[in-house]
Design an enzyme around this catalytic site. Structure first.
Site, PDB file in Angstrom:
ATOM      1  CD  GLU A 250     -11.825 -38.295  -5.075  1.00 38.26           C
ATOM      2  OE1 GLU A 250     -11.044 -38.810  -4.697  1.00 38.26           O
ATOM      3  OE2 GLU A 250     -11.848 -37.016  -5.298  1.00 38.26           O
TER       4      GLU A 250
ATOM      5  CB  THR B  13     -14.337 -36.453   1.431  1.00 40.71           C
ATOM      6  OG1 THR B  13     -12.965 -35.890   1.344  1.00 40.71           O
ATOM      7  CG2 THR B  13     -15.167 -35.981   0.407  1.00 40.71           C
TER       8      THR B  13
END
Ligand code: HSE
Length: 308
Positions: free
Chosen positions: A130, A183
């Site tokens: 991630e 993000t």
């Protein structure tokens, strides 16, 4: 399929839940990726096929590949894995697309190896993947993807994860405006400091939300779904955000906010009927914004990654 192969469902997730930036998240039902994972005698990780998304086949640049490598490095299995990814969660949508791939990869490999690792260990491997996508290690998508339900990251150093009770009637509605928001970009615009006044209001809300979830006090949940730190900055990047919030609350939603780092927005409701009403009202409302979008509603997924 033989015992060296598994096919898994990897759920979409909503991170932050308004007040809990980087610490709260929940797993969704019905929307998720499919991954096929196979153990091989050759060491290393190979991504053999990706459909539904333009993502790197190079395992070192792919979140599932990096998460898989982290697990293999920690294990005494001398072989490797081949991974096929069927994306159904659009990358950059804000509902945990990269986390689903990272969580699915580590859960599947662990299962094939006979479950040598615990859930918190799987979260730490998935966070390695991630981090590649977001530029910062955060576990609020991978934890609910792996545990199911609602999770709290109590601490990052060391990683300390708690399951949060999920009231039976809790439903989520998601609206995804089809603009891409990375993000890493929506993290880079955040201020690095907050005032004491903001802190007091935010940690009051986090405590209130957790208490409301455990006691199934929907009024307290509703009052606590407020973010005075992140949302005022990020919502500027989401066309129609304020109008959509007003529509969701008017439809009876408990609260409304940005899903993860956006651009998806979410509402939480008490029951499927309010979820349906909220989804219909948001759909009618967003048509005038002029951006293509998708919506769905879902109960909370209590299982997390599971065999397909
Ligand atoms: N907590 C992360 C963020 C989630 O808001 O940046 C990203 O999906």
């Amino acid at each position: 399929m033989d015992q060296s192969t598994i096919s898994v469902f990897c759920p979409a997730t909503i991170a932050n839940l308004s007040c809990g930036f980087d610490v709260l998240g929940l797993a969704l039902k019905g929307v998720g990726d499919r991954m096929n994972v196979r153990l091989t005698s050759n060491p290393g990780v190979q991504i053999t096929r990706i459909t539904g998304g333009d993502l790197p086949m190079d395992a070192g640049k792919n979140v599932a590949g990096v998460a898989a490598m982290a697990l293999l490095e920690a294990s005494d299995f001398g072989g490797g894995v081949e991974i096929e990814i069927e994306k159904h969660i659009l990358p950059g949508s804000g509902i945990g697309s990269s986390a689903a791939s990272a969580a699915g990869a580590v859960w599947a490999i662990n299962n094939l190896l006979g479950d040598p690792f615990t859930l918190p260990q799987l979260v730490s491997f998935a966070v390695a993947g991630e981090a590649l996508a977001s530029g910062a290690p955060h576990a609020d998508n991978v934890a609910p993807a792996l545990y199911g339900g609602i999770t709290l990251i109590r601490g990052y150093d060391p990683l300390d994860i708690a399951r949060v009770h999920c009231p039976a009637l809790l439903h989520a509605v998601v609206l995804h405006p089809q603009i891409e928001l990375k993000t890493s970009d929506s993290r880079s615009i955040l201020k690095k400091t907050i005032t004491l006044k903001q802190g007091i209001r935010q940690w009051g809300n986090v405590g209130g939300l957790i208490t409301g979830l455990f006691t199934e006090d929907y009024g307290l949940i509703s009052r606590s779904l407020e973010d005075v730190i992140i949302e005022p900055v990020r919502s500027l990047l989401i066309p129609g955000f304020g109008e959509m919030r007003a529509i969701a609350l008017k439809s009876g939603a408990l609260g409304f906010g940005i899903s993860g780092s956006g651009p998806s927005v979410f509402a939480l409701t008490r029951g499927a009927d309010t979820a349906r009403r909220t989804e219909e009202a948001l759909t009618r409302g967003y048509e005038s914004v002029g951006i293509p979008f998708r919506t769905f509603s879902s109960p909370v997924n209590r299982m997390g990654v599971r065999p397909w």
